[in-house]
Enzyme design. Sequence first.
Site: not given
Ligand SMILES: *Cc1c(COP(=O)(O)O)cnc(C)c1O
Length: 396
Positions: A60, A115, A187, A212
């Site tokens: 971990r 988001y 973010d 992403k």
């Molecule tokens: C998709 C997304 C997230 C969350 O990511 P996950 O891996 O789907 O939990 C956070 N911030 C933004 C801007 C996103 O597009």
Amino acid sequence: MAKKTGPHLPLKPATRLVTGGRDSQSNHGFVNPPVYHASTVLYPTAEDQVAHRSRYQYGRRGTPTSEALENAIADLEGQSCAGVALLPSGLAAVSTALLAVISAGDHILVSDSVYRPTRTFCDSVLKRLGVETSYYDPLLGADIAKLFKPNTRAVFVEAPGSQSFEMQDIPAIAEVTHAKNALVLMDNTWATPLYFRAFDKGVDLSIQAGTKYIGGHSDIMFGTVSANAAAWPQLKATFGNMGLCAGPDDIYLALRGLRTLGVRLARHQESALHIARWLGKRPEVLRVLHPGLESDPGHAIWRRDFSGASGLFSIVLKPAPERAVYAFMNALTLFGMGFSWGGFESLVILFDCAEYRTATKWSPGGATLRFHIGLEDVGDLITDLETGFAALNSAT
Ligand SMILES: *Cc1c(COP(=O)(O)O)cnc(C)c1O
């Protein structure tokens, strides 16, 4: 540890994507590290066990596989990155970064264009823990100062805004935030560290939904939080104490995705700008929401602070019946209809920010569609969109 490059060699980002976190000599000369599926680490002697004398302690807490990716991401984030946490999803990265900086009784400021699940986390878990969230207009720059309370601990930014693509003046917000002894969380999933140098612009904790563009192939759930020296001790403790870690196969795929991030993003950018311009000339389209377009209200800030744009943007259609909008989407064959983005494939979704905004009013004047432009041939994508518009027009 990441291979040191030496002061005589300030490597460009494209090179760092290839070299970061690599240590072939520790891997019998192989280019990539093995995927360590691991929990227990065995010590050779009782003395070593009692003294915790081992390079690794427990699965971990890190393996050579996770360390390779942490080092590669730290290399990409730049000199000011003090540490990287690897998490099982982007939303886990958001929630961990927030939990690292708040305590009961604190207040935080969160952009109204954030988001949506980030919002839900603030309105549920953080609320239950006694943390107050105020949403603010993403277009506020230094004027955000007037929203601070004596207990404001953090400001959460996301640029461009999720779905709606407003740009934020992050350096101005960071200056105010630091003067008030609070931290800036961002973010940075849309631009990635390649196109927005978060730490150079005043961000303290930079979040990636690695699901992403880092993953890039729509086959993993993954997230990262990178922190500067001011925020890393809090992040490290919170992340460790919560028992969070990402799975080894996903870590490996993220590392593999990172190596080609530069070329993929360049193509996403080029095709998305081409299609955004083309859409802007269509009679059915009221407005294109893409900060890389000269006509966009956020373009000046984007030009000043960002070095590129990725493949995600939105459009506002001129008023049309719902069935015509559905006909447009249903006629597309190359654009899949689904959430998430950042993979090699093109996507489209219908969205409505008015459902959840609280600090700003969202009335764009027509139906809103978000596109992710993938790595297909751009001419094929335009042909597909032409088919969609033909269906929209015949259903109107
Ligand atoms: C998709 C997304 C997230 C969350 O990511 P996950 O891996 O789907 O939990 C956070 N911030 C933004 C801007 C996103 O597009």
